[in-house]
Design an enzyme around this catalytic site. Structure first.
Site, PDB file in Angstrom:
ATOM      1  N   GLU A   1      -1.605  -5.388  -3.829  1.00 51.25           N
ATOM      2  CA  GLU A   1      -0.690  -4.630  -3.203  1.00 51.25           C
ATOM      3  C   GLU A   1       0.369  -5.381  -2.611  1.00 51.25           C
ATOM      4  O   GLU A   1       1.494  -5.061  -2.431  1.00 51.25           O
ATOM      5  CB  GLU A   1      -1.613  -4.027  -2.169  1.00 51.25           C
ATOM      6  CG  GLU A   1      -2.454  -2.948  -2.667  1.00 51.25           C
ATOM      7  CD  GLU A   1      -3.176  -2.272  -1.758  1.00 51.25           C
ATOM      8  OE1 GLU A   1      -3.500  -0.788  -1.734  1.00 51.25           O
ATOM      9  OE2 GLU A   1      -3.565  -2.494  -0.474  1.00 51.25           O
TER      10      GLU A   1
ATOM     11  N   ASP B   1       0.711  -1.207   0.003  1.00 52.86           N
ATOM     12  CA  ASP B   1       0.009  -0.123  -0.025  1.00 52.86           C
ATOM     13  C   ASP B   1       0.889   1.196   0.114  1.00 52.86           C
ATOM     14  O   ASP B   1       0.752   2.099  -0.702  1.00 52.86           O
ATOM     15  CB  ASP B   1      -0.898   0.056   1.255  1.00 52.86           C
ATOM     16  CG  ASP B   1      -1.653   1.129   1.294  1.00 52.86           C
ATOM     17  OD1 ASP B   1      -2.790   1.378   0.462  1.00 52.86           O
ATOM     18  OD2 ASP B   1      -1.732   2.082   2.140  1.00 52.86           O
TER      19      ASP B   1
END
EC number: 3.1.26.3
Length: 271
Positions: A128, A56
């Site tokens: 991610e 992220d």
């Protein structure tokens, strides 16, 4: 039955030096929690949660870096809006689906039975985690190349849960058109007033918007600002190939009191 990770590497345009990193990025915590052999029960290092956490941040940094480099003339607000779209769950979900990421996830029985391979959250988290795995395996340049190819230059993905691939509740089509042009690396929209008619107290304005030499649209409105919004909507629809609910005269930000100051609305008066 999940697909072989080696096939995913071909889609990612990246071959891992450490295949274990890819395996970990694809392993959901539900598998470890079900006490399966080789799942690394009780060890958070054997599922993708930590990689998702790192990914992220890696994604946010690389998107911000790329936007600053690509668009040095944009203000912070413009960059923030574009970044928000590119890191949104809706866009990342679209990227993950293009890669058919769900077919490669390692899931526990409960997630498998509940349709985990198509769950938006699992796909976004897995994507991610893969970004983090590429970063750890090949460094920032490898991660940068992946983000550029698969996230920055991907088609425009919106809120598919609303039944469409575009954002369903657009109130500012000028901003939407600008962001779409940025995403597709097209020239920025240019607006001009091409016609005014009617008495001073009740004028009607015609505004034209152009994106490069190929794309253009015109629309009328009782203020320059409303006409510009309608023109932007028309061109946005053409670029997206999808109709949108009509824009009313008194949509947010388009009231008569904003009587369409050309500089504020981005409209350049014709000479």
């Amino acid at each position: 039955m999940r697909a072989e990770p080696a096939l995913l590497e071909l889609k990612l345009d990246y071959r891992f030096n450490d295949p274990e990193l890819l395996r970990r990025a694809l392993t959901h915590s539900s598998l470890a929690n079900e006490n399966r052999p080789g799942a690394g029960v009780g060890s958070p290092l054997n599922d993708n949660e930590q990689l998702e956490f790192l990914g992220d941040s890696v994604l946010g940094f690389l998107i911000a870096e790329a936007l600053v480099r690509r668009f040095p003339e944009y203000h912070e607000g413009d960059l923030s809006r574009l970044k928000a779209h590119l890191v949104s769950a809706a866009h990342l979900h679209g990227v993950a689906r293009r890669l058919d990421l769900g077919s490669y996830l390692e899931l526990g029985r409960s997630e498998e039975m509940s349709g985990g391979r198509t769950k938006k959250t699992l796909l976004v988290d897995g994507l991610e985690a893969i970004m983090a795995a590429i970063y750890l395996d090949g460094g920032v340049d490898a991660a940068r190349a992946f983000v550029a190819t698969h996230v920055l230059d991907a088609p425009f993905f919106g809120d598919e849960e609303a039944g469409t691939d575009i954002q369903p509740a657009i109130t500012n089509f000028k901003s939407a058109l600008q962001e779409l042009a940025q995403t597709r690396r097209l020239p920025q929209p240019r607006y001009s007033v091409v016609r005014e008619r009617g008495p001073e107290h009740s004028k009607t304005f015609t505004v034209e918007v152009r994106v490069g030499k190929e794309w253009t649209a015109q629309a009328e409105g009782r203020t320059k600002k409303i006409a510009a919004q309608r023109a932007a909507r028309g061109l946005y629809e053409r670029l997206m190939g999808d109709p949108i609910v009509p824009l009313p005269d008194d949509s947010p930000g388009d009231s008569p009191d904003d009587s369409g100051d050309a500089a504020e609305s981005g409209v350049i008066s014709a000479t």
